[in-house]
Design a protein around this motif. Structure first.
Motif, PDB file in Angstrom:
ATOM      1  N   PRO A  69       0.870  -1.315   0.192  1.00 31.33           N
ATOM      2  CA  PRO A  69       0.169  -0.125   0.090  1.00 31.33           C
ATOM      3  C   PRO A  69       0.893   1.249   0.035  1.00 31.33           C
ATOM      4  O   PRO A  69       0.391   2.484  -0.443  1.00 31.33           O
ATOM      5  CB  PRO A  69      -0.851  -0.302   1.266  1.00 31.33           C
ATOM      6  CG  PRO A  69      -0.339  -1.103   2.061  1.00 31.33           C
ATOM      7  CD  PRO A  69       0.516  -2.112   1.017  1.00 31.33           C
ATOM      8  N   GLU A  70       2.041   1.208   0.377  1.00 30.60           N
ATOM      9  CA  GLU A  70       3.064   2.265   0.542  1.00 30.60           C
ATOM     10  C   GLU A  70       3.178   2.945  -0.984  1.00 30.60           C
ATOM     11  O   GLU A  70       3.696   4.072  -1.246  1.00 30.60           O
ATOM     12  CB  GLU A  70       4.321   2.041   1.382  1.00 30.60           C
ATOM     13  CG  GLU A  70       5.113   1.118   0.543  1.00 30.60           C
ATOM     14  CD  GLU A  70       4.985  -0.329   0.624  1.00 30.60           C
ATOM     15  OE1 GLU A  70       5.771  -1.169  -0.127  1.00 30.60           O
ATOM     16  OE2 GLU A  70       3.833  -0.582   1.242  1.00 30.60           O
ATOM     17  N   LEU A  71       3.069   2.156  -2.056  1.00 33.14           N
ATOM     18  CA  LEU A  71       3.133   2.564  -3.376  1.00 33.14           C
ATOM     19  C   LEU A  71       2.115   3.465  -3.741  1.00 33.14           C
ATOM     20  O   LEU A  71       2.456   4.302  -4.906  1.00 33.14           O
ATOM     21  CB  LEU A  71       3.219   1.304  -4.482  1.00 33.14           C
ATOM     22  CG  LEU A  71       4.275   0.160  -4.200  1.00 33.14           C
ATOM     23  CD1 LEU A  71       4.050  -0.851  -5.044  1.00 33.14           C
ATOM     24  CD2 LEU A  71       5.627   1.097  -4.642  1.00 33.14           C
ATOM     25  N   ILE A  72       1.266   3.683  -3.068  1.00 32.07           N
ATOM     26  CA  ILE A  72       0.117   4.697  -3.454  1.00 32.07           C
ATOM     27  C   ILE A  72       0.626   6.388  -3.460  1.00 32.07           C
ATOM     28  O   ILE A  72       0.384   6.949  -4.286  1.00 32.07           O
ATOM     29  CB  ILE A  72      -1.195   4.774  -2.651  1.00 32.07           C
ATOM     30  CG1 ILE A  72      -2.349   5.531  -3.058  1.00 32.07           C
ATOM     31  CG2 ILE A  72      -0.849   5.273  -1.132  1.00 32.07           C
ATOM     32  CD1 ILE A  72      -2.639   4.777  -4.327  1.00 32.07           C
ATOM     33  N   GLU A  73       1.853   6.185  -2.755  1.00 32.69           N
ATOM     34  CA  GLU A  73       2.567   7.710  -2.587  1.00 32.69           C
ATOM     35  C   GLU A  73       3.164   7.908  -3.764  1.00 32.69           C
ATOM     36  O   GLU A  73       3.453   9.007  -4.175  1.00 32.69           O
ATOM     37  CB  GLU A  73       3.652   7.742  -1.257  1.00 32.69           C
ATOM     38  CG  GLU A  73       2.917   7.731   0.137  1.00 32.69           C
ATOM     39  CD  GLU A  73       1.833   8.510   0.131  1.00 32.69           C
ATOM     40  OE1 GLU A  73       1.752   9.917  -0.384  1.00 32.69           O
ATOM     41  OE2 GLU A  73       0.528   8.323   0.616  1.00 32.69           O
ATOM     42  N   ASP A  74       3.673   6.912  -4.523  1.00 35.29           N
ATOM     43  CA  ASP A  74       4.455   7.034  -5.964  1.00 35.29           C
ATOM     44  C   ASP A  74       3.289   7.310  -6.621  1.00 35.29           C
ATOM     45  O   ASP A  74       3.784   8.313  -7.715  1.00 35.29           O
ATOM     46  CB  ASP A  74       5.161   5.732  -6.232  1.00 35.29           C
ATOM     47  CG  ASP A  74       6.273   5.423  -5.327  1.00 35.29           C
ATOM     48  OD1 ASP A  74       6.693   6.362  -4.650  1.00 35.29           O
ATOM     49  OD2 ASP A  74       6.774   4.217  -5.292  1.00 35.29           O
ATOM     50  N   LEU A  75       2.253   7.179  -6.616  1.00 35.78           N
ATOM     51  CA  LEU A  75       1.296   7.385  -7.639  1.00 35.78           C
ATOM     52  C   LEU A  75       0.786   8.856  -7.496  1.00 35.78           C
ATOM     53  O   LEU A  75       0.489   9.474  -8.684  1.00 35.78           O
ATOM     54  CB  LEU A  75       0.078   6.621  -7.803  1.00 35.78           C
ATOM     55  CG  LEU A  75       0.137   5.072  -8.072  1.00 35.78           C
ATOM     56  CD1 LEU A  75      -1.051   4.278  -7.830  1.00 35.78           C
ATOM     57  CD2 LEU A  75       0.695   4.837  -9.558  1.00 35.78           C
ATOM     58  N   ARG A  76       0.945   9.656  -6.413  1.00 32.61           N
ATOM     59  CA  ARG A  76       0.633  10.908  -6.101  1.00 32.61           C
ATOM     60  C   ARG A  76       1.522  11.915  -6.659  1.00 32.61           C
ATOM     61  O   ARG A  76       1.131  12.703  -7.079  1.00 32.61           O
ATOM     62  CB  ARG A  76       0.384  11.114  -4.348  1.00 32.61           C
ATOM     63  CG  ARG A  76      -0.626  10.228  -3.779  1.00 32.61           C
ATOM     64  CD  ARG A  76      -0.875  10.593  -2.358  1.00 32.61           C
ATOM     65  NE  ARG A  76      -1.467   9.712  -1.452  1.00 32.61           N
ATOM     66  CZ  ARG A  76      -2.921   9.834  -1.390  1.00 32.61           C
ATOM     67  NH1 ARG A  76      -3.433  10.694  -1.790  1.00 32.61           N
ATOM     68  NH2 ARG A  76      -3.529   9.208  -0.519  1.00 32.61           N
TER      69      ARG A  76
END
Length: 139
Positions: A132-139
């Motif tokens: 779930p930490e990958l969501i920051e890369d999408l932001r």
């Protein structure tokens, strides 16, 4: 059923045979790509053997079972899985659609089972579920 759902009568007349059908659920085998699952399918059924009549949300049980088989076999996340993941990521439907570049209303349609996510979107959702930490890369 939702609180707004109407109560179904205990019996109905078969539109084909005129026989009295009673509200019940019966085992129903559902198959997808060689794998099967047996569900309890609600409906109106004749005494003994015979075809039933399904009304309202009766087929929702079969729809959910089919989506679960598709998730297991093809990796296409079910509406329940998509909703769980979106909430896990702390996103609104609109935010999720924007971040994943699938359109603002896509997650509403995914979660209601109106459409399935594409292959690449399904893979991205699986990755986000594990990381779930990958969501920051999408932001």
């Amino acid at each position: 059923m939702t609180s707004a759902a109407r109560t179904l009568p205990d019996t109905m007349t078969s539109p084909e045979t005129g026989a009295i059908l009673r509200r019940d659920s019966r085992p129903f085998e559902l198959g997808y790509k060689g794998e099967t699952v047996t569900i309890d399918l609600p409906g109106y059924y004749p005494e003994g053997d015979g075809d039933g009549v399904h009304v309202g949300d009766d087929m929702a049980v079969a729809d959910e079972a089919l989506r679960s088989l598709k998730e297991k076999i093809d990796g296409i996340p079910s509406p329940k899985t998509i909703r769980r993941l979106r909430k896990k990521l702390g996103l609104s439907q609109r935010e999720a659609g924007t971040l994943l570049k699938v359109g603002e209303s896509a997650f509403d349609k995914y979660e209601r089972g109106l459409i399935e996510p594409s292959g690449p979107t399904s893979q991205l959702l699986r990755l986000l579920d594990r990381h779930p930490e990958l969501i920051e890369d999408l932001r």
